[in-house]
Design an enzyme around this catalytic site. Structure first.
Site, PDB file in Angstrom:
ATOM      1  N   ASP A 136      42.858 -45.133  27.023  1.00  0.00           N
ATOM      2  CA  ASP A 136      41.575 -44.600  27.476  1.00  0.00           C
ATOM      3  C   ASP A 136      41.239 -45.094  28.877  1.00  0.00           C
ATOM      4  O   ASP A 136      40.085 -45.340  29.206  1.00  0.00           O
ATOM      5  CB  ASP A 136      40.465 -44.993  26.485  1.00  0.00           C
ATOM      6  CG  ASP A 136      39.196 -44.157  26.661  1.00  0.00           C
ATOM      7  OD1 ASP A 136      39.280 -43.078  27.274  1.00  0.00           O
ATOM      8  OD2 ASP A 136      38.128 -44.593  26.198  1.00  0.00           O
ATOM      9  N   CYS A 191      43.348 -25.638  12.657  1.00  0.00           N
ATOM     10  CA  CYS A 191      41.897 -25.466  12.462  1.00  0.00           C
ATOM     11  C   CYS A 191      41.592 -24.129  11.787  1.00  0.00           C
ATOM     12  O   CYS A 191      40.601 -24.016  11.054  1.00  0.00           O
ATOM     13  CB  CYS A 191      41.161 -25.550  13.800  1.00  0.00           C
ATOM     14  SG  CYS A 191      41.054 -27.225  14.481  1.00  0.00           S
ATOM     15  N   CYS A 194      38.039 -22.311  10.371  1.00  0.00           N
ATOM     16  CA  CYS A 194      36.979 -23.297  10.132  1.00  0.00           C
ATOM     17  C   CYS A 194      36.157 -23.522  11.393  1.00  0.00           C
ATOM     18  O   CYS A 194      36.700 -23.678  12.496  1.00  0.00           O
ATOM     19  CB  CYS A 194      37.593 -24.618   9.674  1.00  0.00           C
ATOM     20  SG  CYS A 194      36.385 -25.939   9.384  1.00  0.00           S
ATOM     21  N   CYS A 201      27.219 -29.420  14.838  1.00  0.00           N
ATOM     22  CA  CYS A 201      26.881 -30.273  15.986  1.00  0.00           C
ATOM     23  C   CYS A 201      25.398 -30.085  16.296  1.00  0.00           C
ATOM     24  O   CYS A 201      24.959 -28.970  16.590  1.00  0.00           O
ATOM     25  CB  CYS A 201      27.726 -29.888  17.196  1.00  0.00           C
ATOM     26  SG  CYS A 201      27.251 -30.794  18.696  1.00  0.00           S
ATOM     27  N   CYS A 217      26.400 -33.543  24.685  1.00  0.00           N
ATOM     28  CA  CYS A 217      27.071 -34.266  23.597  1.00  0.00           C
ATOM     29  C   CYS A 217      26.334 -35.573  23.347  1.00  0.00           C
ATOM     30  O   CYS A 217      25.995 -36.304  24.287  1.00  0.00           O
ATOM     31  CB  CYS A 217      28.522 -34.530  23.978  1.00  0.00           C
ATOM     32  SG  CYS A 217      29.392 -35.635  22.841  1.00  0.00           S
ATOM     33  N   CYS A 244      28.695 -40.780  18.378  1.00  0.00           N
ATOM     34  CA  CYS A 244      28.394 -39.859  17.279  1.00  0.00           C
ATOM     35  C   CYS A 244      29.683 -39.549  16.537  1.00  0.00           C
ATOM     36  O   CYS A 244      30.748 -39.428  17.152  1.00  0.00           O
ATOM     37  CB  CYS A 244      27.775 -38.579  17.843  1.00  0.00           C
ATOM     38  SG  CYS A 244      27.418 -37.300  16.604  1.00  0.00           S
ATOM     39  N   CYS A 251      34.864 -32.647   9.392  1.00  0.00           N
ATOM     40  CA  CYS A 251      36.183 -32.027   9.507  1.00  0.00           C
ATOM     41  C   CYS A 251      36.958 -32.158   8.202  1.00  0.00           C
ATOM     42  O   CYS A 251      37.134 -33.262   7.680  1.00  0.00           O
ATOM     43  CB  CYS A 251      36.973 -32.683  10.640  1.00  0.00           C
ATOM     44  SG  CYS A 251      38.640 -32.003  10.833  1.00  0.00           S
TER      45      CYS A 251
END
Length: 372
Positions: A136, A191, A194, A201, A217, A244, A251
């Site tokens: 990261d 995915c 879905c 969100c 976000c 969050c 999922c």
């Protein structure tokens, strides 16, 4: 000199020994298939105030711009705690929520240490080899390389998803000059039809699938955003005060979560509001939460207290209005008092009209309108 096939096997064994649950290999190339998307994403200002994302995008498209000796990326996935949503009445108990990845020591330090241990295996097998680790950090398209290395696919929630490991893992990369055999063809997208992450969100940050508008976000608003949280977003944040997890919790590729979140992930909000600089440092200096800084975390906690609508929050918010040195925190506390709208809050807000900071006065004035 060790064969490349033997080195690849040694890397895999080392990675598993260091706790990585997924490992993949990909030959480096220019990610031409992501150029148009990323440039358009930037031009639409979806990155918000994260200006570093726009700096020298060529390095993101091709890691060989970092070092032209690089030939292979080793992509690694390190799992982290994924507790169930806490079974508490957060409004009554005045509890905030912190994203699961922030539990315990800062993941940058933990995962980087483990990745460097894997990179050391390369040096042991081939002392003259180049091996550079990223966790990261740096201009690296982590998810894209994870997909190329068959770690998983790029989900509609914009996270890397794996059919067996879900999405609760950190990504790490080791770039090396060794030409190691790539993993099989990239993961197929699973995915399907879905849309749970999009539909649930709270702020509508997932735009049309596979794209994130960071400006709305919750993770961005509570961490990367250094200024005021837009008023229209505050009530949608709920009790999230750092990050969050909603788009992961909903999922279906994430296994059902059983254990409730530890108390460190559901802190008592009034306690946070009393932290001075020294206390914040003592509590969070080794945590990823330090990224939000004290003023950011207290700003977020003030919003969460407002969202509780709990009159019991008024005393601590009054102390904030009277003695908090950061105008950003005072202004959000004023908003919170307006949301609670208890009789005892009105006098506090009226006095705040004399605050030396214009933003605090503006928030207090707007909050007083709720009493009209």
């Amino acid at each position: 000199m060790a064969k490349l096939s033997d080195i690849r096997r040694e890397i895999e064994e080392s990675a598993h020994a260091q706790g990585f649950v997924l490992i993949g290999f990909a030959a480096l190339r220019r990610l031409v298939d992501r150029e148009d998307f990323f440039r358009k994403w930037l031009s639409d200002c979806n990155h918000g105030s994260m200006g570093y994302l726009a700096r020298d995008p060529e390095r993101r498209f091709d890691p060989r711009r970092l070092d032209d000796r690089f030939r292979t990326v080793v992509s690694l996935a390190y799992p982290y705690l994924a507790p169930a949503a806490p079974d508490i009445d957060w409004r009554r108990e005045m509890r905030g929520r912190i994203a699961a990845y922030a539990f315990g020591p800062d993941y940058h330090d933990v995962v980087l240490r483990q990745a460097r241990a894997v990179a050391a295996t390369i040096a042991e097998c081939r002392p003259d080899a180049v091996a550079r680790c990223y966790v990261d950090t740096g201009p690296v398209f982590e998810r894209e390389w994870a997909a190329q290395a068959r770690i998983g696919w790029f989900g509609k929630n914009t996270m890397t998803l794996n059919r067996n490991a879900g999405s609760y893992f950190f990504l790490a990369e080791i770039f090396t000059d060794l030409e190691l055999e790539p993993s099989d063809v990239p993961y197929r997208e699973h995915c399907g039809t879905c849309t749970r992450c999009l539909d649930l969100c709270p702020t509508g940050a997932l735009v049309g699938g596979y794209k994130m508008d960071a400006r709305v976000c919750i993770s961005y608003l509570t961490i990367e955003n250094r200024g005021a949280i837009p008023r229209e977003m505050r009530s949608r944040i709920g009790n999230w005060i750092f990050g969050c997890d909603i788009c992961q919790e909903v999922c279906p590729w994430n296994s059902p979560l059983k254990d409730n979140a530890p108390s460190d992930l559901t802190p008592f909000l009034p306690d946070l509001m009393t932290l001075d600089d020294a206390a914040f440092s003592r509590r969070f200096s080794k945590s990823a939460i330090k990224r939000a800084k004290r003023r950011g975390l207290l700003r977020n906690a003030a919003v969460a207290l407002g969202n509780t609508r709990n009159p019991d929050a008024v005393p601590v918010l009054r102390r904030v209005m009277e003695s908090e040195p950061e105008p950003l925190v005072r202004s959000h506390a004023a908003w919170a008092l307006g949301e609670i709208a208890a009789k005892s809050a009105r006098h506090i807000l009226e006095r705040a009209l004399g605050d030396p900071d214009a933003d605090v006065k503006s928030e207090a004035s707007a909050a007083l309108e709720t009493f009209a």
